[in-house]
Each structure stands twice: as C-alpha cells, then as structure tokens.
Design a protein around this motif. Structure first.
Motif, PDB file in Angstrom:
ATOM      1  N   GLU A  45       0.827  -1.214   0.000  1.00  0.00           N
ATOM      2  CA  GLU A  45       0.000   0.000   0.000  1.00  0.00           C
ATOM      3  C   GLU A  45       0.858   1.260   0.000  1.00  0.00           C
ATOM      4  OE1 GLU A  45      -4.017   0.103   1.476  1.00  0.00           O
ATOM      5  OE2 GLU A  45      -3.344  -1.197   3.105  1.00  0.00           O
ATOM      6  N   ARG A  74      -5.804  -4.019  -0.375  1.00  0.00           N
ATOM      7  CA  ARG A  74      -6.290  -3.174   0.713  1.00  0.00           C
ATOM      8  C   ARG A  74      -7.268  -3.960   1.592  1.00  0.00           C
ATOM      9  NH1 ARG A  74     -10.813   0.858   0.875  1.00  0.00           N
ATOM     10  NH2 ARG A  74     -10.577   1.628   2.997  1.00  0.00           N
ATOM     11  N   HIS A  77      -5.387  -6.229   3.828  1.00  0.00           N
ATOM     12  CA  HIS A  77      -4.789  -5.489   4.941  1.00  0.00           C
ATOM     13  C   HIS A  77      -5.852  -5.184   5.994  1.00  0.00           C
ATOM     14  CE1 HIS A  77      -1.400  -3.185   6.552  1.00  0.00           C
ATOM     15  NE2 HIS A  77      -2.250  -2.235   6.897  1.00  0.00           N
ATOM     16  N   HIS A 178       2.009   4.711  12.473  1.00  0.00           N
ATOM     17  CA  HIS A 178       1.473   3.456  11.933  1.00  0.00           C
ATOM     18  C   HIS A 178       2.557   2.600  11.300  1.00  0.00           C
ATOM     19  CE1 HIS A 178      -1.730   0.811  10.559  1.00  0.00           C
ATOM     20  NE2 HIS A 178      -1.142   0.757   9.396  1.00  0.00           N
TER      21      HIS A 178
HETATM   22  C1  HEM Z   1      -0.258  -5.260  13.231  1.00  0.00           C
HETATM   23  C2  HEM Z   1      -0.120  -4.523  12.214  1.00  0.00           C
HETATM   24  C3  HEM Z   1      -1.092  -3.598  11.477  1.00  0.00           C
HETATM   25  C4  HEM Z   1      -2.421  -3.279  11.695  1.00  0.00           C
HETATM   26  C5  HEM Z   1      -3.299  -3.807  12.825  1.00  0.00           C
HETATM   27  C6  HEM Z   1      -2.820  -2.371  10.636  1.00  0.00           C
HETATM   28  C7  HEM Z   1      -4.087  -1.815  10.469  1.00  0.00           C
HETATM   29  C8  HEM Z   1      -4.480  -0.974   9.437  1.00  0.00           C
HETATM   30  C9  HEM Z   1      -5.822  -0.548   9.169  1.00  0.00           C
HETATM   31  C10 HEM Z   1      -7.065  -0.933   9.958  1.00  0.00           C
HETATM   32  C11 HEM Z   1      -5.789   0.283   8.080  1.00  0.00           C
HETATM   33  C12 HEM Z   1      -6.977   0.966   7.430  1.00  0.00           C
HETATM   34  C13 HEM Z   1      -7.376   0.123   6.248  1.00  0.00           C
HETATM   35  C14 HEM Z   1      -8.584   0.625   5.598  1.00  0.00           C
HETATM   36  O1  HEM Z   1      -9.543   0.897   6.304  1.00  0.00           O
HETATM   37  O2  HEM Z   1      -8.542   0.721   4.379  1.00  0.00           O
HETATM   38  C15 HEM Z   1      -4.428   0.400   7.677  1.00  0.00           C
HETATM   39  C16 HEM Z   1      -3.996   1.174   6.602  1.00  0.00           C
HETATM   40  C17 HEM Z   1      -2.687   1.252   6.159  1.00  0.00           C
HETATM   41  N1  HEM Z   1      -1.609   0.527   6.634  1.00  0.00           N
HETATM   42 FE1  HEM Z   1      -1.677  -0.797   8.193  1.00  0.00          FE
HETATM   43  N2  HEM Z   1      -1.733  -2.126   9.822  1.00  0.00           N
HETATM   44  C18 HEM Z   1      -0.667  -2.857  10.303  1.00  0.00           C
HETATM   45  C19 HEM Z   1       0.611  -2.897   9.761  1.00  0.00           C
HETATM   46  C20 HEM Z   1       1.056  -2.112   8.694  1.00  0.00           C
HETATM   47  C21 HEM Z   1       2.392  -2.128   8.188  1.00  0.00           C
HETATM   48  C22 HEM Z   1       3.510  -3.007   8.750  1.00  0.00           C
HETATM   49  C23 HEM Z   1       2.454  -1.213   7.159  1.00  0.00           C
HETATM   50  C24 HEM Z   1       3.615  -0.808   6.287  1.00  0.00           C
HETATM   51  C25 HEM Z   1       4.853  -1.107   6.451  1.00  0.00           C
HETATM   52  C26 HEM Z   1       1.134  -0.631   7.016  1.00  0.00           C
HETATM   53  C27 HEM Z   1       0.784   0.339   6.066  1.00  0.00           C
HETATM   54  C28 HEM Z   1      -0.489   0.870   5.903  1.00  0.00           C
HETATM   55  C29 HEM Z   1      -0.854   1.873   4.925  1.00  0.00           C
HETATM   56  C30 HEM Z   1       0.087   2.551   3.914  1.00  0.00           C
HETATM   57  C31 HEM Z   1      -2.236   2.119   5.092  1.00  0.00           C
HETATM   58  C32 HEM Z   1      -3.117   3.160   4.338  1.00  0.00           C
HETATM   59  C33 HEM Z   1      -3.911   2.642   3.202  1.00  0.00           C
HETATM   60  C34 HEM Z   1      -5.362   2.304   3.533  1.00  0.00           C
HETATM   61  O3  HEM Z   1      -5.979   2.946   4.387  1.00  0.00           O
HETATM   62  O4  HEM Z   1      -5.874   1.365   2.931  1.00  0.00           O
HETATM   63  N3  HEM Z   1       0.315  -1.192   7.971  1.00  0.00           N
HETATM   64  N4  HEM Z   1      -3.649  -0.383   8.499  1.00  0.00           N
END
Ligand code: HEM
Ligand code: FES
Lengths: 342, 138
Positions: A45, A74, A77, A178
């Motif tokens: 992402e 997405r 994720h 994040h």
């Molecule tokens: C235990 C680990 C993690 C949890 C619980 C988590 C949770 C989330 C959630 C709930 C969203 C919102 C998704 C949506 O509603 O579309 C999000 C977005 C995002 N996360 Fe994570 N995340 C984790 C790890 C990571 C890692 C390791 C990365 C990058 C190295 C990352 C990068 C991003 C990015 C760029 C978005 C924004 C894009 C979007 O909202 O779809 N996340 N994450």
C-alpha cells in the motif's frame, strides 16, 4: 548445523498435547500469520498511499479502484487487521482459561498483553490513514481525550498528532506512528514473545509427572499443522477480501466534518459508550487503564494456579482469574453492543 | 564512611554514566517529538454584511462552526463545538445535541444533558465600519 530461530521454535519433537488445536485454539500462531500478511500488504500500500491531508483519501481511492488488485490488497490489509484483534483476544482468553500464565510464563504474559495494545493502536492509526469524512470525529474525540490527562495532556496530544487541530493536522504523525513507531515495537516484542515461549518450556501443559499422555510429535508434523492452519486462515481472508470490501467514504474537504460518522471504530465502541457516563478523564482514560492493569496483574496478585492444573481448561485453582477475565469480556461486549445500537 | 574499592567505584561510575545517558537521551527524544509548530488555524471569520442577518435570525455558520444570533439587543455568536470532546453540535427543536456522546444544550448554550459540563462558548464579535461582521474564535 547451527540451530536457527526457526529451529529454536521448532524443536525435533514436542509433547503432542502442546500442539493440539483444542488446547491452543491455534490463536497465537494465527496472529503471527496475520501480522506477516499485514506487513506485506502494508508495504504494498505504501507504494501508492500519500500521507498528506489533500491527497490521502484520493490515494486510498486510487488503490481501491484503479490499481490492479489494489482493492484486494487493501481488503486483505483491512481484514487481517480486524481478525488480528479478535484472534489476539481469543489467545489472551485461552491463556487465562488454561492457567498458562503462571510463572515462569508471567513475563511473557506481559509481552503478549503489550502486543495486544500495540495491535489496537495500529488498527486505530491505520483507520485514521483513510482521512475520509468518517475518521474526523474519532480522531478529534480521541486526541481531545488525551488532552484531559492532568499535567501531561498537552504533551501527549502533541506526541500523537504533532500539535494543531485534529482533522486538519495530524495525518503525518498518524502515518509515521502506523508504519514505523508502532510497527517496530511490534516486530521486536513479537520476536521476543515467540522466543520466550520456547525458553519457558513450550506451550503450557501439566508437568510430566501428572501428564496422562506422554506421546510426542515430530518437527515435521508440527510444521504440517502450522501450514494447515495458515491455509485455512488464508482461504478465509481471501474470501472475506473478495466479498466484503473495506469501508471507504468521501474525502474530507472544508466543512464536511458534519457529514461524518459519529461512531468510533468497532474496537473502541465500548470506550465511546463509557464516555457518555461523565468526566472524560475518568471514564475514557482511568477506567480503561484500570481494566488493563487488572488484566496485567492476574499472574502477580491473583491466587496461584496449582502446578498440576497448568495447561488444563478451566481448572478450579484459578477460578478468580477466569471469572475476572470473563466478566471484563462480557462487559466490553455488552458496551459495544449498546454503543452500536444507538 | 566505608571504603569502596577501585573496582566498585568504576562499576558504579560506569553504570551511573550509562543510566544518565539513557535518561538524557529519552528526555531529548520526548522533547524532540513534542514540538508544536505555530498554529496556522484560522481564528478570524468574515461573515459578510450585517444586512444578511435580520433581527430575530439565527444563522448557522458551518465553517467555524457557530450560530450567529441577531436579537433585539444585538449580535451574539454561539460556538457549536461540543464542550465535552469537540464534536460539532446539531441544532434541534430544544437547542443543540451532540452526535458523539449524547450531550445536549439549550438554545442559550447551557448544558441540559451530560457528559458535557461547560456551557457553549460565546465568540467575540466585531462589526466593522463597513458594517460587516467578524467573528473571532480565539
Ligand atoms: C499489526 C499490524 C497492522 C495493523 C493492525 C494495521 C491496520 C491498518 C488498518 C485498519 C488500516 C486501514 C485500512 C482501511 O480501512 O482501508 C491500515 C492502513 C494502512 N496501513 Fe496498516 N496495519 C498494520 C501494519 C502495517 C504495516 C507493517 C504497514 C507498512 C509497512 C502498514 C501500512 C499501511 C498503509 C500505507 C495504510 C493506508 C492505506 C489504507 O488505508 O488502505 N500497515 N492499516
Ligand atoms: S463530544 Fe459532544 S458529547 Fe462528547
């Protein structure tokens, strides 16, 4: 051959009981798997996500609707993150209900609890990254809640969103928390947690003298079961991600906050419900922290489970701990349903 | 005073030095992370000509958000930011209600239902020589 971390976690043989589904529910292992998926899809992402107030929501739309397989990535994720919270909670309940937290595993219990808190914060900051109209009230009330802490409130507020007003400011901070500030501790504590499991003698089971089943399974069999679990969870994730899209709403522009969602994300609904009761610092911060402290203290101040009970479901000698954690779960679920109903 | 050996002294000094460095580094890190740039938040809102708001009118200004009231006695502006945790209030028949935790306020801005405890803020208002209204949120 020099043993690797993989070999540390997979000794040549382990007692059959330690690897039974009905004993562990496979919850801890599933959480590891979900974190790996989160890491991989999160990095993907990042190739498209733009952490600025003007472009964030649009870049999420680009990922969702234009990038080939972007919506799928997405959704993976999003769904891994939601499942992670549920699976971690189940794991915590399993550990308490089978008295597995007893010394020498007390410290690892705390490591696990810290991982759970970090996962909640990651889910919240990730949700904020959408930066659409629906995230404004949760961000605003959440960060204003930090301000109510005596003495260090303003400091906490600045730490979280870097000063200024939520909804116009704060996205860059949320992004860095994040992808780095919360993720790095999760990686470190996660590896430590897994390492300690083996160090503390593997999954908690009754000691050899009172064990009825002394069979052991091989490393290959253990890996086979792990792969099977990953396969099942993987299929469930893929199906969810194909059929149930992650929420998305219109981008925030000036004056659109009125149109936003007033409900907190599902894992904070119980706190939102308690906030209706009175003083925000007491009901929004002290009470949740108190509940957390109570859970953290279970291995330290509650009656010690008998050695022969360790690793058994619902043993008599740790009734108080079972009742406590059961009540906490019941109340949290009840408050969540209440908040969702109105 | 008891004598301490050279070895103990060195150990003490070494550990003291380590802990002190760690404390200083942590303190600096926290201060580094807590810098707040000067606010660019808008605090001054030009609401246009007085003639747009006849006596008896109550006009919602969403960009503040506030309610501009023109009574017999003059202009007042009531902030529509909930005094609990900052959500924007929605006007209804009895006054205002908050969508976040159900606080309610009457038409004068007094709390009629918690969790909010403070009444709504009145904003400072100025009428310029050209008869335009300016509201200040600071
Ligand atoms: C235990 C680990 C993690 C949890 C619980 C988590 C949770 C989330 C959630 C709930 C969203 C919102 C998704 C949506 O509603 O579309 C999000 C977005 C995002 N996360 Fe994570 N995340 C984790 C790890 C990571 C890692 C390791 C990365 C990058 C190295 C990352 C990068 C991003 C990015 C760029 C978005 C924004 C894009 C979007 O909202 O779809 N996340 N994450
Ligand atoms: S923000 Fe209005 S009641 Fe909580």
């Amino acid at each position: 051959m020099r043993p690797s971390f993989f070999h540390h976690l997979h000794p040549p043989t382990i007692p059959t009981e330690q690897a039974r589904w009905r004993h562990t529910l496979g919850a801890g292992g599933t959480a590891v798997f979900l974190m790996l998926i989160l890491g991989m899809t999160g990095i993907l992402e990042m190739f498209y996500y733009i952490p600025t107030p003007e472009e964030a929501a649009l870049s999420v739309q680009t990922i969702t609707y234009h990038v080939p397989f972007g919506g799928f990535i997405r959704n993976l994720h999003y769904w891994s993150a939601q499942l992670l919270l549920i699976v971690s909670a189940v794991h915590l309940l399993r550990v308490v209900f089978t008295a597995a937290y007893k010394s020498p595993r007390r410290f690892n219990y705390l490591l696990g609890l810290a991982l759970f808190i970090l996962a909640i914060l990651l889910d919240f900051t990730g949700y904020i990254l959408r930066w659409d109209v629906d995230i404004c009230y949760p961000l605003l009330t959440g960060t204003n809640l930090l301000k109510t802490v005596p003495f260090i409130g303003d400091f906490l507020h600045r730490l979280a969103i870097g000063g200024g007003e939520a909804c116009t400011n704060g996205l860059l901070r949320m992004y860095v928390w994040h992808i780095f500030g919360l993720t790095l501790p999760v990686i470190i504590l996660g590896i430590w947690h897994a390492f300690r499991v083996r160090r503390d003698g593997g999954i908690a089971v009754p000691p050899p003298q009172v064990r009825t089943d002394n069979a052991r399974i091989s490393r290959n069999e253990l890996v086979r079961r792990e792969v099977l679990a990953m396969f099942i969870v993987g299929i469930a994730l893929i199906l969810l991600s194909i059929f149930v899209p992650a929420p998305i709403a219109a981008a925030m522009t000036e004056g659109t906050t009125l149109a936003g969602e007033a409900k907190a994300p599902w894992f904070f609904l119980w706190v939102q419900e308690m906030l209706k009761w009175g003083d925000p610092f007491i009901f929004g911060i002290l009470l949740p922290l108190g509940i957390l402290a109570l859970i953290a203290l279970i291995p330290y101040i509650f009656p010690k489970p008998a050695d022969s009970d360790i690793g058994k479901w619902f043993p008599k000698s740790n009734r108080l701990a079972q009742i406590t954690i059961g009540l906490v779960s019941f109340i949290v679920i009840l408050l969540t349903l209440l908040a969702n109903a109105n | 005073m008891t004598q301490i050996s050279r070895r103990d002294f060195l150990k003490l000094a070494r550990e003291g030095f380590l802990y002190l460095s760690a404390a200083l580094a942590t303190g600096s890190l926290l201060r580094f992370l807590s810098y707040a740039p000067a606010s660019e938040q808008k605090t001054e809102f030009d609401l246009g000509s007085v003639d747009n708001y006849p006596v008896g009118s109550r006009t919602s200004i969403p960009e503040i958000p506030a309610l501009l009231i023109h009574a017999e006695s003059g202009f007042t502006a009531l902030s529509l930011t909930c005094t609990h945790l900052g959500c924007t209030l929605e006007p209804n028949n009895n006054g205002f209600a908050c969508p976040c935790h159900n606080s309610a306020f009457d038409a004068e801005g007094n709390v009629t239902q918690g969790p909010a405890v403070k009444p709504l803020r009145s904003l400072r208002i100025q009428i310029t020589d050209e008869n335009t209204i300016i509201a200040y949120t600071d």
